[in-house]
Write an enzyme that holds these catalytic residues in place. Structure first.
Site, PDB file in Angstrom:
ATOM      1  CE  LYS A  14      26.336  42.844  45.007  1.00 30.48           C
ATOM      2  NZ  LYS A  14      27.141  44.013  44.660  1.00 30.48           N
ATOM      3  NE  ARG A  90      33.265  42.931  45.404  1.00 32.67           N
ATOM      4  CZ  ARG A  90      32.443  43.622  44.599  1.00 32.67           C
ATOM      5  NH1 ARG A  90      32.114  44.858  44.858  1.00 32.67           N
ATOM      6  NH2 ARG A  90      31.968  43.061  43.531  1.00 32.67           N
ATOM      7  NE  ARG A 124      25.723  43.743  35.261  1.00 29.96           N
ATOM      8  CZ  ARG A 124      26.255  43.681  36.486  1.00 29.96           C
ATOM      9  NH1 ARG A 124      25.471  43.718  37.550  1.00 29.96           N
ATOM     10  NH2 ARG A 124      27.550  43.547  36.643  1.00 29.96           N
ATOM     11  NE  ARG A 156      30.102  46.177  35.497  1.00 32.83           N
ATOM     12  CZ  ARG A 156      29.915  45.829  36.749  1.00 32.83           C
ATOM     13  NH1 ARG A 156      28.810  46.191  37.364  1.00 32.83           N
ATOM     14  NH2 ARG A 156      30.809  45.114  37.396  1.00 32.83           N
ATOM     15  NE  ARG A 167      32.615  41.235  38.321  1.00 30.85           N
ATOM     16  CZ  ARG A 167      31.534  41.522  37.592  1.00 30.85           C
ATOM     17  NH1 ARG A 167      31.470  41.162  36.334  1.00 30.85           N
ATOM     18  NH2 ARG A 167      30.536  42.162  38.140  1.00 30.85           N
TER      19      ARG A 167
END
Ligand code: AMP
Length: 209
Positions: A14, A90, A124, A156, A167
């Protein structure tokens, strides 16, 4: 002028796609995650409150989020060229807050399974400038370094399997249902997020017309 919201679970690409779309259509990319990380990094009043939520993968309280979004959604460039919202709204409260200030024109949804999401996020890498890389799918030209600004890439803190599962659960339980609300308005376009980055990008640009 387009005022877009892009949805997709963590790891759906995204953020990457929002960045590419903003370049193609000369729109502003408003990433809520990035705005929060900026506030946290600069130790602002809002950043200090947000930090503990972000690290543990929980949603930051809605009033704080609304304050931040209002600051950016009405900036000069977003007003002139339109924007693509990534990571907001969200939940239902945020959707209502957003509706009270602006009318969204298009909603894009990138679909992938949770299994695929977990697999992807385990590689990532993020740059302080906001660009996103992946060890396997989108490696930087120089190891550990951003292609654009040369800064050091990092993993992260909330990309650990435990926090990631939380999440994803929030996405399935709170975020996915609000897409149904946009469905009623007839502005939702869904694309398959499993192919390569250029292929997903082609689907999204086609969907936008
Ligand atoms: P992201 O980079 O979009 O995965 O966002 C990272 C984290 O920032 C999330 O796990 C939340 O803690 C926080 N966050 C981002 N967007 C929102 C939002 N719209 N509402 C509340 N918290 C958010």
């Amino acid at each position: 002028m387009k005022k877009i919201v892009i949805f997709g679970p963590q790891g759906s690409g995204k953020g990457t796609q929002a960045e590419l779309l903003s370049q193609r259509f000369h729109m502003v990319h408003l990433s809520m995650g990035e705005m929060l990380r900026y506030e946290i990094q600069h130790k602002t009043v809002l950043g200090k409150i947000a930090q503990k939520y972000v690290i543990s993968g929980k949603l930051v309280p809605d009033p704080i989020i609304f304050k931040i979004i209002k600051r950016h959604i009405f900036d000069k460039e977003a007003k002139k060229n339109g924007f693509i919202l990534d990571g907001y709204p969200r939940n239902q409260r945020q959707q209502k807050d957003l509706e009270s200030i602006i009318k969204i024109t298009d909603v894009l949804v990138i679909e992938i399974t949770d299994k695929e999401a977990v697999a992807r996020l385990s590689g990532r890498l993020t740059c302080p400038c906001g660009r996103i890389y992946h060890l396997k799918h989108r490696p930087p030209k120089k190891r550990g370094q951003c292609d654009f600004c040369g800064q050091k890439l990092y993993v992260r803190q909330d990309d650990t399997p435990k926090v990631l599962r939380r999440r994803l659960k929030i996405y399935r339980e709170q975020t996915a249902p609000i897409i149904a609300e946009y469905e009623k308005q007839g502005i939702v376009k869904r694309v398959d997020g499993t192919p390569s980055i250029p292929e997903v990008f082609a689907q999204l640009t086609k969907a936008l017309g």
